[in-house]
Every structure is written in C-alpha cells, then in structure tokens.
Design a protein around this motif. Structure first.
Motif, PDB file in Angstrom:
ATOM      1  N   ARG A 190      36.313  43.734  52.578  1.00  6.93           N
ATOM      2  CA  ARG A 190      36.125  44.618  51.379  1.00  6.93           C
ATOM      3  C   ARG A 190      35.609  43.863  50.132  1.00  6.93           C
ATOM      4  O   ARG A 190      35.997  42.807  49.722  1.00  6.93           O
ATOM      5  CB  ARG A 190      37.315  45.452  50.973  1.00  6.93           C
ATOM      6  CG  ARG A 190      36.841  46.509  49.945  1.00  6.93           C
ATOM      7  CD  ARG A 190      38.029  47.449  49.603  1.00  6.93           C
ATOM      8  NE  ARG A 190      37.501  48.703  48.805  1.00  6.93           N
ATOM      9  CZ  ARG A 190      38.032  49.880  48.869  1.00  6.93           C
ATOM     10  NH1 ARG A 190      38.753  50.392  49.610  1.00  6.93           N
ATOM     11  NH2 ARG A 190      37.338  50.686  47.777  1.00  6.93           N
ATOM     12  N   GLY A 193      36.372  43.508  44.998  1.00  3.98           N
ATOM     13  CA  GLY A 193      37.790  43.193  44.246  1.00  3.98           C
ATOM     14  C   GLY A 193      38.670  44.045  44.264  1.00  3.98           C
ATOM     15  O   GLY A 193      39.641  44.068  43.649  1.00  3.98           O
ATOM     16  N   GLU A 194      38.518  45.299  45.216  1.00  2.24           N
ATOM     17  CA  GLU A 194      39.496  46.166  45.383  1.00  2.24           C
ATOM     18  C   GLU A 194      40.301  46.123  46.434  1.00  2.24           C
ATOM     19  O   GLU A 194      39.905  45.713  47.605  1.00  2.24           O
ATOM     20  CB  GLU A 194      38.876  47.757  45.444  1.00  2.24           C
ATOM     21  CG  GLU A 194      37.966  48.133  44.474  1.00  2.24           C
ATOM     22  CD  GLU A 194      38.536  48.473  43.185  1.00  2.24           C
ATOM     23  OE1 GLU A 194      39.917  48.244  43.130  1.00  2.24           O
ATOM     24  OE2 GLU A 194      37.808  48.815  42.130  1.00  2.24           O
ATOM     25  N   TYR A 195      41.645  46.137  46.239  1.00  2.94           N
ATOM     26  CA  TYR A 195      42.591  45.635  47.162  1.00  2.94           C
ATOM     27  C   TYR A 195      43.292  46.979  48.167  1.00  2.94           C
ATOM     28  O   TYR A 195      44.363  47.048  47.879  1.00  2.94           O
ATOM     29  CB  TYR A 195      43.763  44.697  46.754  1.00  2.94           C
ATOM     30  CG  TYR A 195      43.079  43.471  46.527  1.00  2.94           C
ATOM     31  CD1 TYR A 195      42.860  42.213  47.321  1.00  2.94           C
ATOM     32  CD2 TYR A 195      42.500  43.365  45.196  1.00  2.94           C
ATOM     33  CE1 TYR A 195      42.374  40.963  46.814  1.00  2.94           C
ATOM     34  CE2 TYR A 195      41.998  42.183  44.763  1.00  2.94           C
ATOM     35  CZ  TYR A 195      41.751  40.891  45.528  1.00  2.94           C
ATOM     36  OH  TYR A 195      41.313  39.964  45.068  1.00  2.94           O
ATOM     37  N   ARG A 196      42.405  47.685  48.575  1.00  2.68           N
ATOM     38  CA  ARG A 196      42.768  48.825  49.391  1.00  2.68           C
ATOM     39  C   ARG A 196      41.945  49.058  50.493  1.00  2.68           C
ATOM     40  O   ARG A 196      40.788  48.817  50.749  1.00  2.68           O
ATOM     41  CB  ARG A 196      43.013  50.009  48.399  1.00  2.68           C
ATOM     42  CG  ARG A 196      42.012  50.398  47.726  1.00  2.68           C
ATOM     43  CD  ARG A 196      42.189  51.746  46.854  1.00  2.68           C
ATOM     44  NE  ARG A 196      40.950  52.048  45.976  1.00  2.68           N
ATOM     45  CZ  ARG A 196      40.812  51.548  44.818  1.00  2.68           C
ATOM     46  NH1 ARG A 196      41.790  50.790  44.308  1.00  2.68           N
ATOM     47  NH2 ARG A 196      39.818  51.872  44.066  1.00  2.68           N
ATOM     48  N   TYR A 211      39.795  40.510  54.602  1.00  2.00           N
ATOM     49  CA  TYR A 211      39.240  39.780  53.541  1.00  2.00           C
ATOM     50  C   TYR A 211      38.681  40.335  52.433  1.00  2.00           C
ATOM     51  O   TYR A 211      37.910  41.301  52.652  1.00  2.00           O
ATOM     52  CB  TYR A 211      38.048  38.926  54.597  1.00  2.00           C
ATOM     53  CG  TYR A 211      37.279  37.688  53.758  1.00  2.00           C
ATOM     54  CD1 TYR A 211      37.698  36.504  53.532  1.00  2.00           C
ATOM     55  CD2 TYR A 211      36.005  38.297  53.050  1.00  2.00           C
ATOM     56  CE1 TYR A 211      37.037  35.773  52.678  1.00  2.00           C
ATOM     57  CE2 TYR A 211      35.247  37.318  52.318  1.00  2.00           C
ATOM     58  CZ  TYR A 211      35.905  35.947  52.237  1.00  2.00           C
ATOM     59  OH  TYR A 211      35.034  35.222  51.392  1.00  2.00           O
ATOM     60  N   PHE A 212      39.084  40.014  51.288  1.00  2.00           N
ATOM     61  CA  PHE A 212      38.799  40.613  50.013  1.00  2.00           C
ATOM     62  C   PHE A 212      37.857  39.739  49.310  1.00  2.00           C
ATOM     63  O   PHE A 212      38.144  38.568  48.973  1.00  2.00           O
ATOM     64  CB  PHE A 212      39.892  41.220  49.351  1.00  2.00           C
ATOM     65  CG  PHE A 212      40.632  42.111  50.026  1.00  2.00           C
ATOM     66  CD1 PHE A 212      40.300  43.465  49.867  1.00  2.00           C
ATOM     67  CD2 PHE A 212      41.720  41.820  50.802  1.00  2.00           C
ATOM     68  CE1 PHE A 212      41.185  44.321  50.606  1.00  2.00           C
ATOM     69  CE2 PHE A 212      42.669  42.550  51.499  1.00  2.00           C
ATOM     70  CZ  PHE A 212      42.245  43.860  51.250  1.00  2.00           C
ATOM     71  N   GLU A 214      35.306  39.433  45.724  1.00  4.22           N
ATOM     72  CA  GLU A 214      34.925  39.831  44.302  1.00  4.22           C
ATOM     73  C   GLU A 214      33.398  40.358  44.124  1.00  4.22           C
ATOM     74  O   GLU A 214      33.074  41.303  43.307  1.00  4.22           O
ATOM     75  CB  GLU A 214      35.204  38.748  43.039  1.00  4.22           C
ATOM     76  CG  GLU A 214      36.825  38.536  42.830  1.00  4.22           C
ATOM     77  CD  GLU A 214      37.545  39.761  42.416  1.00  4.22           C
ATOM     78  OE1 GLU A 214      37.092  40.463  41.596  1.00  4.22           O
ATOM     79  OE2 GLU A 214      38.681  39.757  42.863  1.00  4.22           O
TER      80      GLU A 214
END
Ligand code: IPE
Ligand code: IPE
Ligand code: MG
Length: 248
Positions: A190, A193-196, A211-212, A214
């Motif tokens: 994603r 930088g959003e963690y959902r 894997y996130f 920014e």
C-alpha cells in the motif's frame, strides 16, 4: 541503474503481488493541482509497475483501482475516473497484447456506466488468449461485496442441491469468490503511508506479507516495486510453524 533489482532472488519471486494504489489526490494537492491530475499521473505508475512485474516474470498483479466506497466521491471525480479508466485501457491494450499480458477484472462492474463496462469488456477479450502476466484490475470492488455475493450464490446452489453444507471447505469458498482460480497474493503493497486495508481482498490476504511505503502512487516506479520485493524476500514466512521447522 536500479538499486534493488540486482538484490532480487529470481527463484523466490512472489507469484502474485497486490497493490492498493493510494495517494493520487495528495500528490496533486502538493503540486497545487486538481485531484484528477493525480489520477492521470498515476497511470504512468501503473504502466511502469505492470512492465516491471511482467519483466520479472510475476504471474499475477492485482491493482486496486476503484473501491465500492469510491462511488461515494463527488460525481465529477467518479466521472473523471471512469473516463480515465477507459481511455487508458484502450490506449494500452495494444501494448498489453504485445507483451502477452492478460487483462482481468474483479468487482461489481454492473455499477459502472454501460459504455465503460462494454469497452472494458472488449479490451479483456482482446487479451484473453495471452499467457504471460495476469493483470487483475479491482474495479468497483470491495471484499465485503465479494463475500456477500459468494454467500448469496452458495445459498442458491444449496437450494438447487448443487452444494451441501457438509461439502463446504476453504476451496469451495475460494471457488465462489471473484478471485476463483487466482492464487492468494504473497505480497500486498500500500502506498501513501496509510496503514489500512480499505476493504481489499480480506479473505485472500489471510497469510499475505504486508508492505507499506510513504511513496505516493504517482511517484511509484519500478525501483519501488523492486524494493518491496527485496523486503518481502527478507521475511520468514512461518504459516504458524516454528522458525526451526521452516528453515530445515
Ligand atoms: C487513490 O488515490 C486512487 C483511488 C482511490 C481511485 P486517492 O484518490 O485515494 O488519493 P488520496 O488518498 O486522496 O491522496
Ligand atoms: C482505497 O483507497 C481504494 C483504492 C486504492 C482504489 P482509498 O483512498 O479510497 O481508501 P480510504 O478511504 O482512504 O481508506
Ligand atoms: Mg486515498
């Protein structure tokens, strides 16, 4: 020169990478521009990512392009996105065909404008015999929509005797999902930088590595994909077992 490409172990590539392409609006805002400018620039990232995945020999690339919830955005943005979608796909079909890429969609395309859906269908048919990368566009997709549909169809088949409760296992459920015949992704990326998860592939990502980054989607390039794959390859996937069990 790529910093990460040479670090990739070609023998342990994920077969399926899924991406939540996020951050187009913020990217445009940063440039003092309208949100649609971000979507337009996101097309370059789609092209680069698809090309990189095909070159590496990845089998499936699933891109979350439009969610069920995205229908709630302002009408001008939805219309602009639908236009951009058809325009882009039609412009790229020739390249997809040449590169042996097979285009698929998952999602409730019945909600899309008729014209958009039928032009999309034409492109799908034009690449139907290709045997290389499967490019899966999640359009008007959400996981809860997909699971609801699956249950509705299972109950229907139960009523006609095609399905019995005793015979239902995980494979049965898989076969009723929009992703039937598509293996679960090993890696989900994603951007922005959003963690959902935002209602994406909930069943399918049960054991996926997340894997996130920014990086905003319009800035995402081949090297960002390579970096995500290198990171994925550094992880130990234990599937509930102990580290000793999986390294033996
Ligand atoms: C992702 O970018 C593209 C779609 C959801 C269609 P956004 O449009 O969500 O961009 P942000 O999150 O507002 O920056
Ligand atoms: C998720 O992004 C959907 C797509 C990338 C198509 P959103 O930007 O719509 O997600 P939320 O609303 O911030 O969770
Ligand atoms: Mg967003």
């Amino acid at each position: 020169m790529s910093q990460y490409k040479e670090l990739i172990d070609k023998k342990r590539l994920p077969k399926h990478i899924a991406i939540i392409m996020d951050g187009n609006g913020r990217w445009a805002k940063k440039m003092g521009n309208l949100r649609i400018f971000g979507h337009e620039n996101g097309v370059t990232s789609v092209r680069e990512t698809t090309e990189a995945a095909a070159e590496l020999g990845i089998n499936y690339l699933t891109l979350y392009a439009f969610s069920t919830e995205n229908w709630n955005r302002p009408k001008e943005e939805v219309d602009a996105l639908m236009n951009l979608l058809v325009k882009t796909i039609e412009a790229e079909t020739h390249t997809l065909a040449k590169n042996n890429v097979k285009l698929l969609t998952i999602g409730d395309t019945s909600r899309m404008p008729k014209e958009t859906a039928s032009r999309l269908q034409q492109c799908i048919e034009q690449t139907a015999n290709n045997t290389g990368l499967h490019l899966v566009l999640a359009l008007s997709y959400s996981s809860r929509w997909e699971i609801t549909e699956a249950i509705r169809n299972m109950v229907n088949d139960g009523q006609t005797g095609k399905l019995t409760a005793a015979n239902i296992d995980e494979n049965t459920i898989n076969s009723y999902l929009a992703t039937a015949n598509i293996p679960d992704p090993e890696l989900l990326i994603r951007t922005s930088g959003e963690y959902r998860i935002s209602n994406f592939l909930l069943w399918q990502i049960a054991y996926t590595e997340l894997y996130f980054t920014e990086v905003l989607w319009p800035d995402f390039r081949k090297d960002d994909l390579y970096q995500a794959i290198v990171n994925y390859q550094s992880r130990e996937r234990r599937f509930g077992k102990t580290s000793e069990q999986v390294t033996q």
